[in-house]
Design a protein around this motif. Structure first.
Motif, PDB file in Angstrom:
ATOM      1  N   PHE A 105      43.581  52.337  57.590  1.00  0.00           N
ATOM      2  CA  PHE A 105      42.247  51.867  57.221  1.00  0.00           C
ATOM      3  C   PHE A 105      42.088  51.794  55.696  1.00  0.00           C
ATOM      4  CE2 PHE A 105      39.731  53.082  61.309  1.00  0.00           C
ATOM      5  CZ  PHE A 105      40.497  52.162  62.009  1.00  0.00           C
ATOM      6  N   LEU A 106      42.608  52.806  55.010  1.00  0.00           N
ATOM      7  CA  LEU A 106      42.475  52.831  53.555  1.00  0.00           C
ATOM      8  C   LEU A 106      43.218  51.658  52.911  1.00  0.00           C
ATOM      9  CD1 LEU A 106      41.446  54.279  51.040  1.00  0.00           C
ATOM     10  CD2 LEU A 106      43.528  55.666  51.060  1.00  0.00           C
ATOM     11  N   LEU A 107      44.445  51.405  53.359  1.00  0.00           N
ATOM     12  CA  LEU A 107      45.236  50.323  52.777  1.00  0.00           C
ATOM     13  C   LEU A 107      44.635  48.959  53.090  1.00  0.00           C
ATOM     14  CD1 LEU A 107      48.873  51.609  53.495  1.00  0.00           C
ATOM     15  CD2 LEU A 107      47.630  51.629  51.320  1.00  0.00           C
ATOM     16  N   VAL A 108      44.334  48.714  54.366  1.00  0.00           N
ATOM     17  CA  VAL A 108      43.789  47.414  54.757  1.00  0.00           C
ATOM     18  C   VAL A 108      42.421  47.185  54.132  1.00  0.00           C
ATOM     19  CG1 VAL A 108      43.011  46.017  56.709  1.00  0.00           C
ATOM     20  CG2 VAL A 108      45.114  47.353  56.896  1.00  0.00           C
ATOM     21  N   GLY A 109      41.566  48.233  54.156  1.00  0.00           N
ATOM     22  CA  GLY A 109      40.239  48.078  53.566  1.00  0.00           C
ATOM     23  C   GLY A 109      40.299  47.793  52.085  1.00  0.00           C
ATOM     24  N   HIS A 110      41.167  48.495  51.364  1.00  0.00           N
ATOM     25  CA  HIS A 110      41.301  48.262  49.923  1.00  0.00           C
ATOM     26  C   HIS A 110      41.819  46.854  49.643  1.00  0.00           C
ATOM     27  CE1 HIS A 110      43.311  48.457  45.964  1.00  0.00           C
ATOM     28  NE2 HIS A 110      42.261  49.196  45.645  1.00  0.00           N
ATOM     29  N   MET A 111      42.769  46.392  50.428  1.00  0.00           N
ATOM     30  CA  MET A 111      43.319  45.050  50.230  1.00  0.00           C
ATOM     31  C   MET A 111      42.252  43.984  50.439  1.00  0.00           C
ATOM     32  SD  MET A 111      46.439  43.174  52.269  1.00  0.00           S
ATOM     33  CE  MET A 111      45.507  43.218  53.797  1.00  0.00           C
ATOM     34  N   ILE A 112      41.499  44.091  51.543  1.00  0.00           N
ATOM     35  CA  ILE A 112      40.459  43.090  51.818  1.00  0.00           C
ATOM     36  C   ILE A 112      39.368  43.143  50.763  1.00  0.00           C
ATOM     37  CG2 ILE A 112      38.685  42.390  53.466  1.00  0.00           C
ATOM     38  CD1 ILE A 112      40.481  43.408  55.694  1.00  0.00           C
ATOM     39  N   ALA A 113      38.950  44.365  50.373  1.00  0.00           N
ATOM     40  CA  ALA A 113      37.908  44.495  49.353  1.00  0.00           C
ATOM     41  C   ALA A 113      38.353  43.891  48.029  1.00  0.00           C
ATOM     42  CB  ALA A 113      37.541  45.966  49.176  1.00  0.00           C
ATOM     43  N   SER A 114      39.632  44.061  47.679  1.00  0.00           N
ATOM     44  CA  SER A 114      40.138  43.488  46.428  1.00  0.00           C
ATOM     45  C   SER A 114      40.112  41.968  46.480  1.00  0.00           C
ATOM     46  CB  SER A 114      41.565  43.991  46.162  1.00  0.00           C
ATOM     47  OG  SER A 114      41.586  45.395  46.024  1.00  0.00           O
ATOM     48  N   LEU A 115      40.526  41.398  47.610  1.00  0.00           N
ATOM     49  CA  LEU A 115      40.503  39.945  47.750  1.00  0.00           C
ATOM     50  C   LEU A 115      39.076  39.395  47.675  1.00  0.00           C
ATOM     51  CD1 LEU A 115      43.144  39.468  50.601  1.00  0.00           C
ATOM     52  CD2 LEU A 115      43.432  38.984  48.169  1.00  0.00           C
ATOM     53  N   VAL A 116      38.155  40.089  48.348  1.00  0.00           N
ATOM     54  CA  VAL A 116      36.758  39.639  48.324  1.00  0.00           C
ATOM     55  C   VAL A 116      36.167  39.776  46.921  1.00  0.00           C
ATOM     56  CG1 VAL A 116      34.449  40.102  49.212  1.00  0.00           C
ATOM     57  CG2 VAL A 116      36.407  40.131  50.764  1.00  0.00           C
ATOM     58  N   ARG A 117      36.555  40.835  46.213  1.00  0.00           N
ATOM     59  CA  ARG A 117      36.049  41.022  44.852  1.00  0.00           C
ATOM     60  C   ARG A 117      36.505  39.876  43.942  1.00  0.00           C
ATOM     61  NH1 ARG A 117      37.531  45.770  44.417  1.00  0.00           N
ATOM     62  NH2 ARG A 117      39.518  45.504  43.334  1.00  0.00           N
ATOM     63  N   VAL A 118      37.760  39.473  44.101  1.00  0.00           N
ATOM     64  CA  VAL A 118      38.250  38.329  43.326  1.00  0.00           C
ATOM     65  C   VAL A 118      37.492  37.065  43.693  1.00  0.00           C
ATOM     66  CG1 VAL A 118      40.252  36.834  42.941  1.00  0.00           C
ATOM     67  CG2 VAL A 118      40.543  39.320  42.998  1.00  0.00           C
ATOM     68  N   GLN A 119      37.231  36.883  44.983  1.00  0.00           N
ATOM     69  CA  GLN A 119      36.496  35.704  45.436  1.00  0.00           C
ATOM     70  C   GLN A 119      35.076  35.696  44.877  1.00  0.00           C
ATOM     71  OE1 GLN A 119      35.218  35.467  49.595  1.00  0.00           O
ATOM     72  NE2 GLN A 119      36.151  33.447  49.724  1.00  0.00           N
ATOM     73  N   ARG A 120      34.430  36.861  44.876  1.00  0.00           N
ATOM     74  CA  ARG A 120      33.076  36.939  44.327  1.00  0.00           C
ATOM     75  C   ARG A 120      33.067  36.628  42.836  1.00  0.00           C
ATOM     76  NH1 ARG A 120      31.452  42.609  47.296  1.00  0.00           N
ATOM     77  NH2 ARG A 120      30.823  41.738  49.321  1.00  0.00           N
ATOM     78  N   GLU A 121      34.064  37.130  42.115  1.00  0.00           N
ATOM     79  CA  GLU A 121      34.141  36.859  40.683  1.00  0.00           C
ATOM     80  C   GLU A 121      34.353  35.371  40.428  1.00  0.00           C
ATOM     81  OE1 GLU A 121      34.244  37.464  36.589  1.00  0.00           O
ATOM     82  OE2 GLU A 121      33.524  38.709  38.243  1.00  0.00           O
ATOM     83  N   GLN A 122      35.182  34.733  41.251  1.00  0.00           N
ATOM     84  CA  GLN A 122      35.393  33.291  41.106  1.00  0.00           C
ATOM     85  C   GLN A 122      34.107  32.518  41.391  1.00  0.00           C
ATOM     86  OE1 GLN A 122      38.667  32.581  43.801  1.00  0.00           O
ATOM     87  NE2 GLN A 122      40.214  33.006  42.238  1.00  0.00           N
ATOM     88  N   ARG A 123      33.357  32.962  42.415  1.00  0.00           N
ATOM     89  CA  ARG A 123      32.089  32.294  42.713  1.00  0.00           C
ATOM     90  C   ARG A 123      31.100  32.480  41.577  1.00  0.00           C
ATOM     91  NH1 ARG A 123      32.142  34.451  48.054  1.00  0.00           N
ATOM     92  NH2 ARG A 123      30.302  35.688  47.554  1.00  0.00           N
ATOM     93  N   ARG A 124      31.087  33.688  41.004  1.00  0.00           N
ATOM     94  CA  ARG A 124      30.182  33.940  39.881  1.00  0.00           C
ATOM     95  C   ARG A 124      30.517  33.044  38.688  1.00  0.00           C
ATOM     96  NH1 ARG A 124      30.109  36.478  35.260  1.00  0.00           N
ATOM     97  NH2 ARG A 124      32.284  37.157  35.491  1.00  0.00           N
TER      98      ARG A 124
END
Length: 434
Positions: free
Chosen positions: A192-211
């Motif tokens: 859970f820790l590995l998968v959650g961190h990976m998905i959160a990192s990808l989403v964070r990059v996506q949010r920054e790109q949208r911003r």
């Protein structure tokens, strides 16, 4: 669990539809598990049929599958009703995540409660592995929508709830099996820790790109607004330059003649009449020139004819109207230049020819428009009265100021050569200007 978690703004694009898709797949699998005994082909070996029926008819497994199917169907319905989202607002998604988390955790313990130690160890371990798989659904949604702190809260809560249920005494579990289940829970935490961190990192990059994209769009909108305002300002200046010679010169001439008319009205009626007739004639000519200028403002000679023919026609019109001899040297293969550059060349030629017609008293005019190795050159020369270029910044030479403004905006170079009684030459270059 996820109770009380704050929603990070609006739902991320696609998170709700993906959540609904996962739950729909879970629902189909659980329903197939419930009806599996009726799906076994009749020609299957008798030993296989007896084994499958023994497993699937077990009260514990049947109960687990039934609970999962009912829970999945209700959760799918919950995620499909848009009115609930508007009613619950920020609580809508956390409720669904809690729902999708609690049922997979409780199911193995319900199974143990019904059967106790009679169920083979293999099936208990399988139930816990199944729990991990099912909990990946709310984990992915949590990682997609919320911050890393909420992900930590998710797997910490699920692990704590599992440990509490294991040691609560609800079910009796042998020490060996307990150690195995705790090992599975440890693997669950790491996964859970590995998968959650990976998905959160990808989403964070996506949010920054949208911003950044949003900020870029805002800057682009501001730039477009600024360009529009500058274009309007330049157009006003252009119209002022176009109408200056026609209106200002005509009206100033009429004003001088009317002053003379007032001075001679009593003592020399004949001269007064002549001045009056001349003023009327000047006003009529001024009106004609004003209409012509306005028509030229509305016309689009460059779009209709191209730069070469537009300048040629312009020079011929002024020559016929002002009765001077015209010599043309125009290259009709001028290359591909931006529309604003062609517009500047045309307007500079127009203002130069208008000045010649109105002030130069020229007999011969030479117009040259050439393209040489990417360099566009316009030259207009006359043999008129000329003037002193050092005094070109006063009101009498407003047209020259307009030509200089146009040349500067186009990124070209404008030169004016003139001497009293020796005529004037105006030259404009664009491209590779030294």
């Amino acid at each position: 669990m996820i109770s009380g978690m704050e929603r990070a703004g609006e739902l991320e694009p696609g998170v709700l539809s993906t959540f609904r898709l996962f739950i729909g797949v879970q629902l189909i699998i659980s329903v197939l598990g419930v009806i599996a005994p009726w799906l076994i082909p009749f020609h299957a070996p008798a030993e296989v049929i007896r084994h499958m029926n023994a497993v699937l008819s077990s009260t514990a497994i049947f109960t687990q599958l039934t609970i999962t199917a009912i829970s999945s169907s209700l959760l799918f319905l919950y995620l499909s009703v848009s009115s609930l989202r508007h009613a619950l607002k920020s609580f809508y998604l956390p409720v669904a995540i809690i729902w999708a988390t609690v049922i997979p955790i409780l199911s193995p313990y319900l199974e143990l409660h019904f059967v106790g130690n009679r169920l083979p160890e293999f099936f208990l371990q399988t139930a816990f592995w199944q729990q991990i798989i099912l909990l990946f659904i709310p984990l992915i949604v949590t990682s997609w929508q919320y911050s890393i702190s909420k992900i930590i809260l998710f797997f910490a809560s699920t692990t704590a709830l599992n440990i509490i249920l294991l040691f609560s005494g609800i079910v009796l579990i042998e020490q060996a099996l307990l150690r195995t289940l705790l090992g599975i829970l440890f693997i669950q935490v790491i996964a859970f820790l590995l998968v959650g961190h990976m998905i959160a990192s990808l989403v964070r990059v996506q949010r920054e790109q949208r911003r950044r994209l949003t900020e870029a769009n805002e800057r682009l909108a501001q730039h477009a607004s600024t360009v529009e305002q500058l274009t309007l300002s330049q157009e006003r200046n252009r119209m002022a330059r176009e109408l200056h010679d026609v209106l200002a010169h005509t009206l100033s001439g009429v004003a001088v003649e009317l002053e003379g008319l007032r001075a001679t009205m009593q003592r020399d009626p004949e001269q007064s009449t002549a001045l009056l007739n001349h003023s009327l004639q000047a006003i009529r000519e001024g009106l004609t020139e004003t209409r012509r200028a306005l028509q030229e403002l509305r016309a689009k000679p460059l779009e209709d004819l191209g730069l070469a023919l537009a300048v040629q026609n312009l020079a011929e019109v002024y020559a016929s109207r002002s009765d001077f001899q015209l010599e043309l040297d125009i290259d009709h293969n001028l290359g591909d230049h931006p529309a604003e550059i062609q517009q500047s060349v045309y307007r500079i030629a127009q203002e130069a020819l208008a000045n010649i017609a109105d002030h130069a008293q020229a007999e011969n005019v030479y117009v040259q428009l050439k393209q040489d190795r990417g360099r566009l050159m316009l030259s207009i020369r006359d043999d008129g009265c000329g003037f002193d270029p050092r005094n070109s910044k006063n009101e009498k030479h407003y047209g020259l100021l307009g030509m200089r403004e146009r040349a500067e905006m186009a990124g070209g170079k404008l030169t004016v050569e003139s001497r009293a009684g020796k005529g004037t030459q105006i030259s404009f270059w664009y491209g590779d200007v030294q």
